[in-house]
Design a protein around this motif. Structure first.
Motif, PDB file in Angstrom:
ATOM      1  N   LYS A 168       0.836  -1.190   0.000  1.00 37.77           N
ATOM      2  CA  LYS A 168       0.000   0.000   0.000  1.00 37.77           C
ATOM      3  C   LYS A 168       0.878   1.249   0.000  1.00 37.77           C
ATOM      4  O   LYS A 168       1.597   1.533   0.968  1.00 37.77           O
ATOM      5  CB  LYS A 168      -0.920  -0.001   1.216  1.00 37.77           C
ATOM      6  CG  LYS A 168      -1.911   1.161   1.215  1.00 37.77           C
ATOM      7  CD  LYS A 168      -2.887   1.049   2.375  1.00 37.77           C
ATOM      8  CE  LYS A 168      -3.880   2.212   2.366  1.00 37.77           C
ATOM      9  NZ  LYS A 168      -4.835   2.129   3.496  1.00 37.77           N
ATOM     10  N   CYS A 199      -3.376   4.484 -11.034  1.00 37.64           N
ATOM     11  CA  CYS A 199      -3.820   3.546  -9.998  1.00 37.64           C
ATOM     12  C   CYS A 199      -5.059   2.782 -10.448  1.00 37.64           C
ATOM     13  O   CYS A 199      -5.180   1.567 -10.221  1.00 37.64           O
ATOM     14  CB  CYS A 199      -4.096   4.286  -8.695  1.00 37.64           C
ATOM     15  SG  CYS A 199      -2.621   4.900  -7.849  1.00 37.64           S
ATOM     16  N   PRO A 205      -5.424   0.947  -4.967  1.00 40.97           N
ATOM     17  CA  PRO A 205      -6.035   2.144  -4.369  1.00 40.97           C
ATOM     18  C   PRO A 205      -5.217   3.401  -4.638  1.00 40.97           C
ATOM     19  O   PRO A 205      -3.984   3.359  -4.707  1.00 40.97           O
ATOM     20  CB  PRO A 205      -6.060   1.814  -2.871  1.00 40.97           C
ATOM     21  CG  PRO A 205      -5.922   0.334  -2.780  1.00 40.97           C
ATOM     22  CD  PRO A 205      -5.091  -0.077  -3.954  1.00 40.97           C
ATOM     23  N   ASN A 207      -4.240   6.313  -2.757  1.00 40.86           N
ATOM     24  CA  ASN A 207      -4.171   6.791  -1.379  1.00 40.86           C
ATOM     25  C   ASN A 207      -3.431   8.124  -1.356  1.00 40.86           C
ATOM     26  O   ASN A 207      -2.200   8.159  -1.283  1.00 40.86           O
ATOM     27  CB  ASN A 207      -3.448   5.760  -0.501  1.00 40.86           C
ATOM     28  CG  ASN A 207      -4.189   4.448  -0.425  1.00 40.86           C
ATOM     29  OD1 ASN A 207      -5.381   4.429  -0.157  1.00 40.86           O
ATOM     30  ND2 ASN A 207      -3.501   3.353  -0.677  1.00 40.86           N
TER      31      ASN A 207
END
Length: 334
Positions: A168, A199, A205, A207
């Motif tokens: 992540k 993305c 994701p 972020n």
């Protein structure tokens, strides 16, 4: 185009003869040697653990020109090096390397961003941590591209593909503007929309957290687009010194949920009195002390993989105030 390491930029006062440690940053700088043992690094970990910082310059203001801003940021990398050079070295600091500059020639922004991505990827593959001196905020697309290029190379080299591909990534931006414009060709106001699209294409994701947003510097359309993309943001009025403890708590929660962090600092987040040398000086802005404390928290997380500092325009600076603020933030990342 790449411009090699220039050791003449790294110079400063010598206190030789004084007792104790009198070294300064310029005493610590060496040329970046390239992606040594890259395959071993790629197979060992998605991001090698290292405290070695590698400076990369991005001499471009083509994105600012396309975005109808005040040009001059292309000359920032050398000026930032000059100011950083004279700051004191600390015993705990690792050797600092310099990978030279990527320069935008003949308006070829896309080519320059692709070249920057290659340099950033090579730094990561060597086990270093890139710190990119822009340039306009179009630098962000190049720095991010280098992170993704490195990750793609890791995926190719490793057997445990899923472990590398699902890490992540948190993007933290200190900025008065979202830089989520959807207009093309790309410019200094589009990089995070480009990242959002990338993305989406990758199925990962987006972020993105933006600290210091000015409600007077972004249209209703940009706020709506940010909400649509799930961007987490804090307005500049809520980024003043009394709110710092709460902002640090907010930041820590974001850091705890991430594997890797890309930090980008647009100097127009600072008050105009602190940073006059930017394309769009801030009427209010976020105090340098607040930005610095939050940058140090990011650095202390151990998750910072790459960082850049954008929008310094030497031709608009007064008494090198902006350069000194930028160098102070860069220093905290070493």
């Amino acid at each position: 185009m790449r411009v090699p390491f220039d050791d003449k930029v790294w110079s400063g006062r010598s206190d030789e003869g004084e007792p104790g440690d009198t070294r300064r940053i310029f005493n610590q700088v060496v040329p970046f040697g390239g992606a040594r043992q890259r395959e071993d690094v790629l197979r060992a970990a998605p991001f090698a653990e290292s405290d070695a910082t590698v400076i990369v310059g991005f001499g471009s203001d083509e994105g600012v020109r396309r975005n109808q801003g005040r040009v001059g940021a292309a000359h920032a990398p050398k000026e930032l090096r000059r100011v950083l050079a004279g700051l004191p070295a600390k015993t705990s600091m690792a050797t600092l390397a310099d990978a030279g500059d990527v320069v935008c020639d003949d308006g070829d922004l896309e080519g320059a961003q692709a070249e920057l991505a290659n340099v950033v990827s090579d730094v990561l593959a060597s086990g270093g941590r890139p710190l990119v001196f822009g340039g306009g905020h179009e630098v962000a697309w190049g720095t991010y591209g280098g992170l993704r290029l490195h990750q793609d190379r890791v995926v190719e080299a490793r057997a445990e593909i899923a472990a590398a591909a699902t890490r992540k990534l948190l993007i933290i931006n200190f900025d008065a503007h979202f830089d989520l414009r959807q207009k093309r060709p790309a410019n200094s106001g589009t990089p995070f929309d480009q990242i959002a699209n990338d993305c989406a294409e990758r199925g990962v994701p987006f972020n993105y957290a933006c600290f210091g947003i000015s409600d007077l510097g972004n249209t209703a359309s940009l706020f709506a687009h940010a909400e649509e993309l799930g961007v987490r943001y804090v307005l500049d009025v809520d980024m003043q010194e009394p709110q710092l403890p709460q902002r640090l708590d907010d930041l820590q929660q974001l850091l705890d949920s991430a594997d890797d962090v890309y930090l980008t600092i647009d100097l127009d987040v600072l008050p105009a009195a602190t940073a006059p040398g930017v394309s769009a000086p801030a009427a209010l802005g976020v105090p340098l002390s607040v930005v610095e404390a939050m940058v140090q928290r990011v650095r202390a997380s151990g998750k910072l993989r790459a960082a850049d500092i954008a929008e310094y325009n030497p031709s608009l600076d007064q008494d090198k105030r902006t350069a000194r603020a930028a160098a102070r933030l860069a220093y905290r990342l070493l």
